[in-house]
Design an enzyme around this catalytic site. Structure first.
Site, PDB file in Angstrom:
ATOM      1  CB  THR A 196     -29.653 -23.765  18.647  1.00 15.74           C
ATOM      2  OG1 THR A 196     -28.901 -24.083  19.814  1.00 15.74           O
ATOM      3  CG2 THR A 196     -30.411 -22.487  18.898  1.00 15.74           C
ATOM      4  CB  THR A 197     -27.762 -28.718  19.483  1.00 16.60           C
ATOM      5  OG1 THR A 197     -26.956 -27.678  20.024  1.00 16.60           O
ATOM      6  CG2 THR A 197     -26.868 -29.857  19.036  1.00 16.60           C
ATOM      7  CG  ASP A 236     -25.568 -21.767  22.353  1.00 13.53           C
ATOM      8  OD1 ASP A 236     -25.614 -21.198  21.254  1.00 13.53           O
ATOM      9  OD2 ASP A 236     -26.562 -21.868  23.103  1.00 13.53           O
ATOM     10  CG  ASP A 255     -29.706 -21.321  25.162  1.00 12.06           C
ATOM     11  OD1 ASP A 255     -29.965 -20.413  24.356  1.00 12.06           O
ATOM     12  OD2 ASP A 255     -28.859 -22.198  24.954  1.00 12.06           O
TER      13      ASP A 255
END
Length: 558
Positions: free
Chosen positions: A93-94, A60, A393
């Protein structure tokens, strides 16, 4: 002796600004490179050592960057992006870090050629507007009541996570919990507050398949007097309080002077009468269960148990709010203000169960709960922590789809379609902004390229095939299958992304890149210690090197 005043010409200033830009870009690329390998279903895991010496295994993006300890301000800004994305939409987020790093990387060549950062930022802003317009063209609406479609969306978004091996379990939990708490506000608006009204309880033991969404709430509490109060009640009348059921203590130290022995008995009797009066006000409404956020004395517990009422004390405010939403009760602040309408009648069952060594209270089988608890079971705490991160998520994705029911194709197809549309529009720009605009269009390709890299396939061959298909056909759903690295139609594969997540990713990445490009100097307000260990002299200091950007005395620089 006065400090020297440096007078710099324009070329020296530009050279100084470029050094800062390059340092910022290098720091941002370093952060992006750390989590680049965690994008996609074939991503690598990172092993993190946290401050307390524990080990965390995760892919994550936000969880990884949260543990990083970096000194460079630009790198800290990049890490902040991931946290913002996680709070706003809960996913991507990545992607946001990789995109922001790529936008900064492609801007580097223009800074070397003497382009002003404002020109590059203007081109990026125009590219962002056109990218969102292009996403609107690619996106299509869906029916949130179509369970299979919702499962596909959430599944494709968490297919890159650790829990993808457990099938649709996490997707089912996420969709079930988010649909439970969704409230229609009218005019097409919906309130879905997953942070406030969904509680995730992790109980080590059992199998992950035992995890479920409760149609109500649970919390780690037992009744005040276990031997005297009932631990299981069907269709309970629930009263929620935010006041103590004990004698009021003095604000400060209180002294009472007693002249006779009978005065002591009178004092005790006054306390008893006060608590009896408070309990009588509660008993008058015949509740089966009383829950208070404050204390509850032994005497109050005696009066309540005598009336056949179960009681729970010192409950968290957040848990009390969830119970109120689940069973339709109203939290009361004073016992003399209780009304019949304040009682919660929506719960079907109150039960206290012992799980492991602890007691847990369940208020479940609610008729129309607008708050819920997700009960996670698993073999170990590490497994449960990773499942909770993945569930967060998945709930974010489900919330975004329910609030804005539009989808875009996944697997890098949306980014390739946007890149293609921007390249066509870039040819129509006549000013010098055309170059950075085209570079921004090219930067969107970093997402499918990274997916291909993480699959272990020939990146150049796959990207060439993908670009050719997007250029030659009107089908904008062509992307990369993250498991096999094959160029395929995302619609047929059932791989989708939420429109809200994509828009937020593009906005955050481009605006952050523009902000970092506008920085031409980094000044420090921190004082460095002198060699002798004494404090530094007050007033602005100047470095000996030529990396300065002012015609006056300037503060100490990094």
């Amino acid at each position: 002796m006065h400090a020297p005043v440096l007078v710099l010409n324009e070329s020296t200033k530009r050279e100084s600004g470029n050094k800062v830009h390059h340092a910022n870009i290098q720091a941002s690329k370093a952060v992006a490179d750390i989590i680049r390998t965690t994008l996609g279903p074939r991503s690598m895991l990172k092993m993190l050592l946290d401050a307390s010496g524990g080990i965390v295994l995760t892919n994550d993006g936000n969880a990884i960057l949260r543990e990083l300890d970096v000194a460079h301000p630009a790198a800290k800004t990049m890490i902040e992006l991931s946290r913002t994305q996680d709070e706003e939409v809960g996913d991507g987020t990545t992607s946001v870090i990789i995109l922001a790093g790529e936008f900064l990387h492609v801007a580097e060549q223009f800074l070397d050629q003497g382009f002003h950062p404002t020109v590059i930022c203007r081109a990026y802003t125009q590219a962002l507007e056109n990218a969102i317009a292009a996403l609107d063209e690619v996106a299509f609406p869906i029916d949130v009541e179509d369970k299979q479609m919702m499962l596909n969306i959430v599944q494709s978004c968490i297919g890159t996570k650790f829990t993808s091996r457990f099938g649709t379990l996490i997707a089912d939990l996420a969709i079930g919990s988010v649909k439970t708490i969704a409230v229609d506000l009218g005019s097409g608006l919906k309130e879905v507050d997953i942070k406030k009204y969904i509680k995730v309880e992790k109980l080590p033991g059992g199998q992950l398949e035992d995890s479920k969404v409760l149609s109500g709430v649970m919390f780690n509490k037992d009744v005040v007097s276990p031997g005297k109060m009932k631990r299981k009640i069907r269709n309970p009348r629930i009263l929620l309080l935010d006041c103590p059921l004990e004698y009021k203590k003095g604000e400060n130290q209180t002294n009472a002077e007693l002249m006779k022995e009978e005065d002591w008995a009178t004092l005790l009797k006054m306390e008893e009468e006060f608590i009896e009066k408070v309990c009588a006000e509660i008993i008058r409404f015949k509740p089966d269960l009383v829950i208070t956020e404050k204390g509850l004395s032994d005497l109050a517990a005696h009066f309540l148990s005598k009336a056949g009422i179960s009681a729970i004390r010192r409950l968290r405010k957040t848990d009390n709010n969830r119970i109120a939403r689940a069973c339709g009760a109203t939290i009361v602040n004073r016992t003399d203000e209780i009304q019949e309408s304040d009682l919660g009648l929506g719960a079907g069952l109150f039960e206290v169960q012992k799980i492991g060594d602890e007691f847990f209270t369940f208020i479940v089988e609610c008729k129309n709960p607008k708050a819920c608890t997700v009960l996670l079971r698993g073999a170990s705490k590490d497994l449960l922590n990773e499942v909770e991160r993945n569930l967060h998520d998945a709930m974010g994705v489900a919330r975004n789809v329910i609030k804005d029911a539009k989808l875009v194709p996944g697997g890098g197809a949306a980014e390739m379609a946007v890149s293609n549309i921007l390249k066509q529009k870039g040819a129509l720009i006549e000013s010098v902004e055309q170059w950075p605009y085209n570079a921004a269009a090219k930067a969107f390709e970093v997402i499918p390229r990274t997916l291909a890299q993480n699959c272990g396939v020939n990146v150049i061959r796959v990207m060439t095939a993908l670009q050719a298909k997007h250029a030659s056909s009107e089908n904008r759903n062509i992307g990369i299958d993250g498991n096999t690295g094959v160029v395929t139609d995302m619609k047929e594969a059932g791989i989708w992304d939420s429109y809200g997540v994509k828009v937020q990713t593009f906005k955050t990445a481009i605006e952050a890149a523009s902000m970092l490009l506008r920085i031409d100097d980094i000044l420090s307000g921190l004082k460095k210690k002198q060699a002798g260990g004494g404090p530094t002299p007050k007033g602005p200091q100047i470095d000996d090197d030529k990396d300065v950007d002012s015609e006056q005395m300037i503060p100490e620089k990094f």
